[in-house]
Design a protein around this motif. Structure first.
Motif, PDB file in Angstrom:
ATOM      1  N   ARG A  36       0.831  -1.196   0.000  1.00  0.00           N
ATOM      2  CA  ARG A  36       0.000   0.000   0.000  1.00  0.00           C
ATOM      3  C   ARG A  36       0.867   1.249   0.000  1.00  0.00           C
ATOM      4  N   VAL A  85       0.954   4.839   1.266  1.00  0.00           N
ATOM      5  CA  VAL A  85       0.304   5.622   2.324  1.00  0.00           C
ATOM      6  C   VAL A  85       1.024   6.970   2.401  1.00  0.00           C
ATOM      7  N   ARG A 108      -3.719  10.590   7.836  1.00  0.00           N
ATOM      8  CA  ARG A 108      -5.074  10.559   7.271  1.00  0.00           C
ATOM      9  C   ARG A 108      -5.613   9.141   7.123  1.00  0.00           C
ATOM     10  N   GLU A 109      -4.754   8.153   7.315  1.00  0.00           N
ATOM     11  CA  GLU A 109      -5.124   6.738   7.227  1.00  0.00           C
ATOM     12  C   GLU A 109      -5.747   6.382   5.888  1.00  0.00           C
ATOM     13  N   GLU A 110      -5.252   7.004   4.820  1.00  0.00           N
ATOM     14  CA  GLU A 110      -5.692   6.704   3.460  1.00  0.00           C
ATOM     15  C   GLU A 110      -4.560   5.995   2.734  1.00  0.00           C
ATOM     16  N   ILE A 152      -3.542   3.600  -1.147  1.00  0.00           N
ATOM     17  CA  ILE A 152      -3.876   3.016  -2.441  1.00  0.00           C
ATOM     18  C   ILE A 152      -3.024   1.762  -2.600  1.00  0.00           C
ATOM     19  N   LEU A 210      -4.358  11.488  -3.588  1.00  0.00           N
ATOM     20  CA  LEU A 210      -4.211  11.459  -2.127  1.00  0.00           C
ATOM     21  C   LEU A 210      -3.237  12.515  -1.623  1.00  0.00           C
TER      22      LEU A 210
END
Length: 126
Positions: free
Chosen positions: A12, A14, A19-21, A23, A51
């Motif tokens: 992932r 990050v 922001r704990e988002e 892809i 992001l």
């Protein structure tokens, strides 16, 4: 054809951990019984910049190439590349970076680990 057990982690990106988002950008598959460890990835700059517009996409790609090198036992993977496949997978599944992080370890059964790696890339990364 008989099916064998394998494990995998999704890689992932990050860019802003607070922001704990994230892809999904890659997958690592390890199949001990077939002496198989490999990774594949896709890095879409437009998705990543959605992001974090300031994200250094080249740095993300470099980190993904490092993962490839460790999987394949290449010199550019550093000391981790000299370890056994199981130890290399252990190294890769442990969080090391704030920008590129492995997700949880999952498992499954497959007749062909390399083909399963490609399937997981399509399904989990796109």
């Amino acid at each position: 054809m008989s099916r064998i057990a394998y494990q995998y982690v999704v890689l992932r990106c990050v860019p802003r951990p607070e922001r704990e988002e994230f892809i999904n950008v890659g997958v690592v598959v390890h199949c001990q019984s077939r002496d198989f460890l490999d990774s594949v990835w896709r890095c879409d700059p437009a998705r990543l910049h959605a992001l974090d517009p300031g994200l250094d996409v080249d740095a993300v790609r470099s980190a993904l190439r490092f993962v490839e090198a460790v999987c394949r036992g290449e010199e550019r993977g550093g000391a981790a590349s000299a370890q056994s496949l199981g130890q290399r997978f252990g190294f890769l599944k442990a969080p090391r970076s704030t920008v590129l992080q492995p997700g949880p370890v999952h498992g499954g059964l497959t007749a062909d680990p390399a083909r399963q790696l490609e399937r997981l890339l399509e399904r989990l990364v796109g």
